[in-house]
Design an enzyme around this catalytic site. Structure first.
Site, PDB file in Angstrom:
ATOM      1  N   ARG A  10      -8.321 -42.160  25.207  1.00  0.00           N
ATOM      2  CA  ARG A  10      -6.899 -42.297  25.484  1.00  0.00           C
ATOM      3  C   ARG A  10      -6.678 -43.524  26.362  1.00  0.00           C
ATOM      4  NH1 ARG A  10      -6.173 -39.551  21.736  1.00  0.00           N
ATOM      5  NH2 ARG A  10      -5.103 -37.552  21.570  1.00  0.00           N
ATOM      6  N   HIS A  58      -5.041 -47.303  17.483  1.00  0.00           N
ATOM      7  CA  HIS A  58      -5.238 -45.860  17.667  1.00  0.00           C
ATOM      8  C   HIS A  58      -5.505 -45.182  16.325  1.00  0.00           C
ATOM      9  CE1 HIS A  58      -4.224 -42.125  20.278  1.00  0.00           C
ATOM     10  NE2 HIS A  58      -5.149 -41.863  19.382  1.00  0.00           N
TER      11      HIS A  58
HETATM   12  N1  LIG Z   1      -8.820 -42.587  19.221  1.00  0.00           N
HETATM   13  C1  LIG Z   1      -8.717 -41.581  18.363  1.00  0.00           C
HETATM   14  O1  LIG Z   1      -8.340 -41.775  17.211  1.00  0.00           O
HETATM   15  C2  LIG Z   1      -9.095 -40.210  18.819  1.00  0.00           C
HETATM   16  C3  LIG Z   1      -9.229 -39.183  17.862  1.00  0.00           C
HETATM   17  C4  LIG Z   1      -9.620 -37.927  18.283  1.00  0.00           C
HETATM   18  C5  LIG Z   1      -9.887 -37.675  19.634  1.00  0.00           C
HETATM   19  N2  LIG Z   1      -9.742 -38.689  20.532  1.00  0.00           N
HETATM   20  C6  LIG Z   1     -10.041 -38.448  21.967  1.00  0.00           C
HETATM   21  O2  LIG Z   1     -11.359 -37.908  22.085  1.00  0.00           O
HETATM   22  C7  LIG Z   1     -11.327 -36.911  23.100  1.00  0.00           C
HETATM   23  C8  LIG Z   1     -12.532 -36.002  22.991  1.00  0.00           C
HETATM   24  O3  LIG Z   1     -12.402 -35.118  21.899  1.00  0.00           O
HETATM   25  P1  LIG Z   1     -13.411 -33.874  21.744  1.00  0.00           P
HETATM   26  O4  LIG Z   1     -12.940 -33.071  20.589  1.00  0.00           O
HETATM   27  O5  LIG Z   1     -14.822 -34.337  21.770  1.00  0.00           O
HETATM   28  O6  LIG Z   1     -13.107 -33.088  23.106  1.00  0.00           O
HETATM   29  P2  LIG Z   1     -13.816 -31.824  23.717  1.00  0.00           P
HETATM   30  O7  LIG Z   1     -14.600 -31.123  22.663  1.00  0.00           O
HETATM   31  O8  LIG Z   1     -12.788 -31.101  24.476  1.00  0.00           O
HETATM   32  O9  LIG Z   1     -14.910 -32.443  24.731  1.00  0.00           O
HETATM   33  C9  LIG Z   1     -14.584 -33.030  25.944  1.00  0.00           C
HETATM   34  C10 LIG Z   1     -15.844 -33.488  26.652  1.00  0.00           C
HETATM   35  O10 LIG Z   1     -15.491 -34.173  27.852  1.00  0.00           O
HETATM   36  C11 LIG Z   1     -16.150 -33.571  28.953  1.00  0.00           C
HETATM   37  N3  LIG Z   1     -15.304 -33.627  30.162  1.00  0.00           N
HETATM   38  C12 LIG Z   1     -14.015 -33.230  30.298  1.00  0.00           C
HETATM   39  N4  LIG Z   1     -13.599 -33.430  31.564  1.00  0.00           N
HETATM   40  C13 LIG Z   1     -14.645 -33.966  32.216  1.00  0.00           C
HETATM   41  C14 LIG Z   1     -14.851 -34.379  33.542  1.00  0.00           C
HETATM   42  N5  LIG Z   1     -13.884 -34.293  34.473  1.00  0.00           N
HETATM   43  N6  LIG Z   1     -16.052 -34.873  33.888  1.00  0.00           N
HETATM   44  C15 LIG Z   1     -17.049 -34.954  32.974  1.00  0.00           C
HETATM   45  N7  LIG Z   1     -16.926 -34.579  31.691  1.00  0.00           N
HETATM   46  C16 LIG Z   1     -15.737 -34.085  31.327  1.00  0.00           C
HETATM   47  C17 LIG Z   1     -16.376 -32.128  28.560  1.00  0.00           C
HETATM   48  O11 LIG Z   1     -17.409 -31.579  29.354  1.00  0.00           O
HETATM   49  P3  LIG Z   1     -17.947 -30.064  29.095  1.00  0.00           P
HETATM   50  O12 LIG Z   1     -18.707 -30.144  27.782  1.00  0.00           O
HETATM   51  O13 LIG Z   1     -18.856 -29.813  30.233  1.00  0.00           O
HETATM   52  O14 LIG Z   1     -16.740 -29.195  29.023  1.00  0.00           O
HETATM   53  C18 LIG Z   1     -16.743 -32.292  27.077  1.00  0.00           C
HETATM   54  O15 LIG Z   1     -18.095 -32.648  26.949  1.00  0.00           O
HETATM   55  C19 LIG Z   1      -9.965 -36.254  22.884  1.00  0.00           C
HETATM   56  O16 LIG Z   1      -9.542 -35.525  24.024  1.00  0.00           O
HETATM   57  C20 LIG Z   1      -9.084 -37.459  22.626  1.00  0.00           C
HETATM   58  O17 LIG Z   1      -8.658 -37.989  23.869  1.00  0.00           O
HETATM   59  C21 LIG Z   1      -9.345 -39.937  20.155  1.00  0.00           C
END
Ligand SMILES: NC(=O)c1ccc[n+]([C@@H]2O[C@H](COP(=O)([O-])OP(=O)(O)OC[C@H]3O[C@@H](n4cnc5c(N)ncnc54)[C@H](OP(=O)(O)O)[C@@H]3O)[C@@H](O)[C@H]2O)c1
Length: 316
Positions: free
Chosen positions: A231, A279
């Site tokens: 993001r 994006h």
């Molecule tokens: N650019 C694009 O087109 C696009 C598309 C899709 C998604 N995204 C982005 O990608 C992000 C990730 O997606 P996802 O499905 O992988 O999310 P997710 O499954 O919710 O995973 C989030 C990861 O971040 C870690 N995390 C969260 N807060 C943290 C903190 N304060 N300190 C350290 N680690 C932290 C979590 O740790 P834990 O495992 O310990 O909980 C988890 O490993 C989305 O939220 C979105 O912003 C972007």
């Protein structure tokens, strides 16, 4: 079994989604939120599920029997910030193979771009220059991913399989074969130390806003590259140009920015070592996304816990 899903995605081709829903499972029916003539939104008593992304004002109040909200995407900070979001209805973030594969491809593309400095070759061609280049083997290239969730873990594993020396950082400790994993803030400096390519795949939460900043850049190897595919709010944008000018960073790929679309006059557009994409790193693939929703509904109706449930206190 009630497998009607209120479809609230504005601008999407409802008929195409409906066809895919029928193919995904015979019990899945999409219900449009707006009548075909696009006039007044209807009331939806008896509907238990909804697929949401940018919900219209007043949407949730018109679905009194809602049991689960499925987000169309993985980053749910905007849905969570909606004051109308019903507090007791579970919110599920999207995690499905189409989205994951797209993110792997995007990050792999840009990791190779920075690893081999392909961008330097493109610049050389434009200047009619035949350049010599050295680069290390991928197993000598230190690459780290912030966030090891559905997208981060799969991407770390894919880059590992391409031979890169991989690290990952998450809130809780993880074990991913062939990836050095670091859990929690007190292991962040260790994770960053000597990294040459830093990839952000974190959710946007109060704890992660502005995490890509001058302090973090100083913890990396001099001349490291940044890839932000999460993001725009993760990057402290005013720290990027000074880091590129000082050589602390060599280049940056930004799929996301704090204002989108990035305004035409923004200096990031014209910087020779900032690579902007609109994006579009990864989108939910409708067919596999609907299959995933059908799978989750089947779990829910069988009394099993929903997966990829949003923890509202943590913000992801
Ligand atoms: N650019 C694009 O087109 C696009 C598309 C899709 C998604 N995204 C982005 O990608 C992000 C990730 O997606 P996802 O499905 O992988 O999310 P997710 O499954 O919710 O995973 C989030 C990861 O971040 C870690 N995390 C969260 N807060 C943290 C903190 N304060 N300190 C350290 N680690 C932290 C979590 O740790 P834990 O495992 O310990 O909980 C988890 O490993 C989305 O939220 C979105 O912003 C972007």
């Amino acid at each position: 079994m009630n497998r009607e899903i209120l479809f609230t995605i504005e601008g999407a081709d409802f008929d195409a989604w409906t066809k895919l829903a029928r193919e995904a499972t015979p019990n899945l029916t999409l219900i449009p939120d707006l009548p075909a003539d696009g006039t007044k939104p209807a009331e939806h008593p008896g509907i238990h599920y909804c697929l949401a992304w940018r919900p219209r004002k007043g949407l949730y109040a018109r679905v009194p029997d809602l049991k689960v909200i499925f987000a169309l995407g993985a980053g749910i900070e905007r849905l969570l910030a909606d004051p109308e979001l019903p507090p007791h209805v579970p919110l599920v973030k999207m995690a499905e193979p189409g989205l994951t594969e797209a993110m792997i491809h995007y990050v792999l593309w840009q990791t190779l771009n920075h690893h081999r400095r392909f961008w330097e070759l493109e610049m050389a061609q434009r200047a009619l220059r035949w350049v010599e280049q050295d680069y290390p083997a991928p197993w000598n290239r230190k690459v780290g991913i912030l966030g090891l969730g559905a997208l981060g873990e799969a991407t770390a594993a894919a880059l590992r399989d391409f031979g890169f020396q991989m690290r990952g950082w998450s809130r809780s400790p993880k074990a991913i074969p062939g990836v050095a994993c670091f859990g929690g803030l007190d292991r962040l400096a260790e994770f960053l130390d000597g990294l040459e390519i830093l990839i952000c795949l974190l959710p946007l939460t109060p704890e992660t806003i502005g995490i890509l900043n001058a302090d973090m850049f100083r913890g990396l190897a001099p001349g490291a590259a940044l890839i932000n595919a999460a993001r725009g709010g993760h990057l402290n944008e005013s720290d990027l140009l000074p880091a590129l000018e000082s050589g602390q960073l060599s280049a940056a790929t930004l799929d996301v920015t704090s204002v989108e679309p990035l305004p035409r006059e923004h200096p990031f557009w014209r910087h020779p070592r900032i690579f902007i994409t609109p994006h579009n790193a990864a989108e939910t693939a409708p067919a596999t996304g609907l299959l995933e929703i059908a799978r989750q509904i089947a779990r829910f109706e069988a009394g099993q816990p929903l997966e990829h449930l949003v923890d509202r206190a943590r913000g992801y």
